[in-house]
Design a protein around this motif. Structure first.
Motif, PDB file in Angstrom:
ATOM      1  N   GLY A   1      81.534 116.458 -47.116  1.00 10.45           N
ATOM      2  CA  GLY A   1      82.207 115.708 -48.162  1.00 10.45           C
ATOM      3  C   GLY A   1      83.185 116.577 -48.929  1.00 10.45           C
ATOM      4  O   GLY A   1      83.501 117.700 -48.530  1.00 10.45           O
ATOM      5  N   SER A   2      83.646 116.077 -50.053  1.00 15.36           N
ATOM      6  CA  SER A   2      84.698 116.763 -50.806  1.00 15.36           C
ATOM      7  C   SER A   2      84.210 117.354 -52.120  1.00 15.36           C
ATOM      8  O   SER A   2      84.991 117.623 -53.015  1.00 15.36           O
ATOM      9  N   GLY A   3      82.922 117.553 -52.241  1.00 16.45           N
ATOM     10  CA  GLY A   3      82.377 118.109 -53.473  1.00 16.45           C
ATOM     11  C   GLY A   3      82.696 119.582 -53.632  1.00 16.45           C
ATOM     12  O   GLY A   3      83.322 120.210 -52.772  1.00 16.45           O
ATOM     13  N   ALA A   4      82.258 120.146 -54.743  1.00 13.55           N
ATOM     14  CA  ALA A   4      82.458 121.574 -54.996  1.00 13.55           C
ATOM     15  C   ALA A   4      81.738 122.384 -53.928  1.00 13.55           C
ATOM     16  O   ALA A   4      80.730 121.941 -53.370  1.00 13.55           O
ATOM     17  N   PRO A   5      82.242 123.572 -53.592  1.00  8.92           N
ATOM     18  CA  PRO A   5      81.609 124.374 -52.542  1.00  8.92           C
ATOM     19  C   PRO A   5      80.263 124.942 -52.961  1.00  8.92           C
ATOM     20  O   PRO A   5      79.868 124.881 -54.134  1.00  8.92           O
ATOM     21  N   LEU A   6      79.590 125.518 -52.005  1.00  8.90           N
ATOM     22  CA  LEU A   6      78.277 126.120 -52.202  1.00  8.90           C
ATOM     23  C   LEU A   6      78.289 127.169 -53.308  1.00  8.90           C
ATOM     24  O   LEU A   6      79.196 127.994 -53.384  1.00  8.90           O
ATOM     25  N   GLU A   7      77.270 127.122 -54.144  1.00 10.27           N
ATOM     26  CA  GLU A   7      77.017 128.178 -55.127  1.00 10.27           C
ATOM     27  C   GLU A   7      75.666 128.789 -54.759  1.00 10.27           C
ATOM     28  O   GLU A   7      74.620 128.272 -55.158  1.00 10.27           O
ATOM     29  N   PRO A   8      75.647 129.873 -53.996  1.00 12.54           N
ATOM     30  CA  PRO A   8      74.373 130.422 -53.508  1.00 12.54           C
ATOM     31  C   PRO A   8      73.356 130.691 -54.611  1.00 12.54           C
ATOM     32  O   PRO A   8      72.152 130.505 -54.402  1.00 12.54           O
ATOM     33  N   GLY A   9      73.824 131.098 -55.775  1.00 15.61           N
ATOM     34  CA  GLY A   9      72.901 131.404 -56.856  1.00 15.61           C
ATOM     35  C   GLY A   9      72.216 130.191 -57.447  1.00 15.61           C
ATOM     36  O   GLY A   9      71.254 130.333 -58.217  1.00 15.61           O
ATOM     37  N   SER A  10      72.689 128.991 -57.107  1.00 11.58           N
ATOM     38  CA  SER A  10      72.094 127.779 -57.660  1.00 11.58           C
ATOM     39  C   SER A  10      70.929 127.259 -56.824  1.00 11.58           C
ATOM     40  O   SER A  10      70.214 126.353 -57.264  1.00 11.58           O
ATOM     41  N   LEU A  11      70.722 127.810 -55.642  1.00  6.26           N
ATOM     42  CA  LEU A  11      69.672 127.302 -54.760  1.00  6.26           C
ATOM     43  C   LEU A  11      68.288 127.663 -55.291  1.00  6.26           C
ATOM     44  O   LEU A  11      68.091 128.703 -55.909  1.00  6.26           O
ATOM     45  N   SER A  12      67.338 126.800 -55.010  1.00  6.22           N
ATOM     46  CA  SER A  12      65.946 127.069 -55.360  1.00  6.22           C
ATOM     47  C   SER A  12      65.428 128.259 -54.571  1.00  6.22           C
ATOM     48  O   SER A  12      66.074 128.726 -53.631  1.00  6.22           O
ATOM     49  N   LEU A  13      64.250 128.741 -54.945  1.00  4.18           N
ATOM     50  CA  LEU A  13      63.623 129.886 -54.280  1.00  4.18           C
ATOM     51  C   LEU A  13      64.566 131.097 -54.274  1.00  4.18           C
ATOM     52  O   LEU A  13      64.974 131.579 -53.214  1.00  4.18           O
TER      53      LEU A  13
ATOM     54  N   ALA B   1      83.489 124.955 -47.822  1.00  5.19           N
ATOM     55  CA  ALA B   1      83.212 123.538 -47.559  1.00  5.19           C
ATOM     56  C   ALA B   1      82.547 122.881 -48.761  1.00  5.19           C
ATOM     57  O   ALA B   1      81.852 123.534 -49.549  1.00  5.19           O
ATOM     58  N   GLY B   2      82.738 121.599 -48.888  1.00  8.50           N
ATOM     59  CA  GLY B   2      82.061 120.862 -49.951  1.00  8.50           C
ATOM     60  C   GLY B   2      80.555 120.884 -49.761  1.00  8.50           C
ATOM     61  O   GLY B   2      80.061 120.995 -48.637  1.00  8.50           O
ATOM     62  N   ALA B   3      79.836 120.801 -50.846  1.00  8.05           N
ATOM     63  CA  ALA B   3      78.368 120.815 -50.797  1.00  8.05           C
ATOM     64  C   ALA B   3      77.825 119.518 -51.385  1.00  8.05           C
ATOM     65  O   ALA B   3      78.423 118.937 -52.298  1.00  8.05           O
ATOM     66  N   ARG B   4      76.716 119.076 -50.851  1.00 12.58           N
ATOM     67  CA  ARG B   4      76.018 117.869 -51.313  1.00 12.58           C
ATOM     68  C   ARG B   4      74.528 118.172 -51.367  1.00 12.58           C
ATOM     69  O   ARG B   4      74.061 119.134 -50.760  1.00 12.58           O
ATOM     70  N   PRO B   5      73.738 117.365 -52.083  1.00 13.81           N
ATOM     71  CA  PRO B   5      72.294 117.582 -52.069  1.00 13.81           C
ATOM     72  C   PRO B   5      71.755 117.601 -50.640  1.00 13.81           C
ATOM     73  O   PRO B   5      72.162 116.788 -49.799  1.00 13.81           O
TER      74      PRO B   5
END
Length: 254
Positions: A15-27, A75-79
């Motif tokens: 999709g066209s969302g904001a790209p991955l933010e690795p620091g936002s991931l769980s664990l 790339a865009g990121a989604r849940p």
């Protein structure tokens, strides 16, 4: 309750969302390992396309997946719950759960991944192609690579409740619950009752329905025995062939 799920081989578009933010991931304890896999995967796919296809086990028809991996950083990121598709996730139907059940899903579902190790369904990720069975030239077989970081992080994530392990064999190699956690871990097979045989599509769909049923009911079994009771209350026919092992019997294949 912690539910361990496999990802889907096919995935929705980023999709066209904001790209991955690795620091936002769980664990967050998995962050260094994630960064290493991401770096090698992007580098591999930005280079020789044929080599990347060979490493990833992709057919000619899936050549486009190599370019997709090369662009993962932008790339865009989604849940993750929207990225993962397929039989199990269609049956689970995260998007159609009510608010309370959806909140429980965010707390209790953990999806294993060759690229990310494991993510929550609310973690925002891009669409990618990298199974746990891949052997990267630098890091080696991902199932083995993830064992050390997973062993350091997941026992705490498991808390003190039931661990319901619905992963396929390839993803189960990345972490095997041991000791006290292993004692409260349940694995499930779905069998066609008349034949007592596992049917792959049927197996995945029924596992998705089981998870949905537990989330909708707000069930919080603390042990394999309590899970047997909870599933019985929800109308499932369950047998226990061994400690921590559950067979769910279904008459119709659909």
């Amino acid at each position: 309750m912690l539910v361990l799920l496999p990802p889907s081989e096919g995935k929705a578009a980023s999709g066209s969302g904001a790209p991955l933010e690795p620091g936002s991931l769980s664990l967050p304890g998995l962050a260094p390992a994630r960064a290493a896999v991401l770096e090698e995967l992007v580098e591999l796919c930005a280079g020789d396309e044929d080599k990347a296809r060979e490493v990833l086990g992709l057919s000619e028809g899936l050549r486009g997946e190599v370019a997709k991996n090369a662009g993962l950083r932008t790339a865009g990121a989604r849940p993750a719950g929207e990225i993962y598709t397929g039989v199990l996730y269609d049956a689970l139907g995260l998007a159609t759960l009510d608010a309370a059940a959806r909140e429980r899903a965010g707390r209790s579902l953990l999806v294993f991944s060759g690229l990310w190790g494991a993510v929550r369904v609310d973690d925002r990720i891009p669409s990618y192609r990298c199974s746990m069975g891949v052997k990267l030239p630098g890091l080696g077989a991902l199932g083995a690579y993830w064992r050390t970081p997973m062993a350091a992080v997941l026992p705490e994530v498991a808390g003190d409740g039931l661990v319901l392990d619905l992963r396929s064999a390839a993803y189960a190699t990345a972490w095997k619950p041991k000791g006290e956690v292993g004692a409260r871990t349940a694995t499930v097979r779905v069998l066609h009752a008349p034949t007592r045989k596992v049917v792959s599509h049927f197996n995945k769909a029924t596992k998705g329905r089981i998870v949905r049923s537990l989330l909708e009911a707000g069930a919080v079994p603390g042990s394999p025995g309590e899970l047997v009771e909870a599933l019985g209350d929800l109308g499932y026919v369950v047998e226990t062939p061994g400690a921590g092992k559950l067979d769910v019997l279904v008459d119709e294949i659909h």
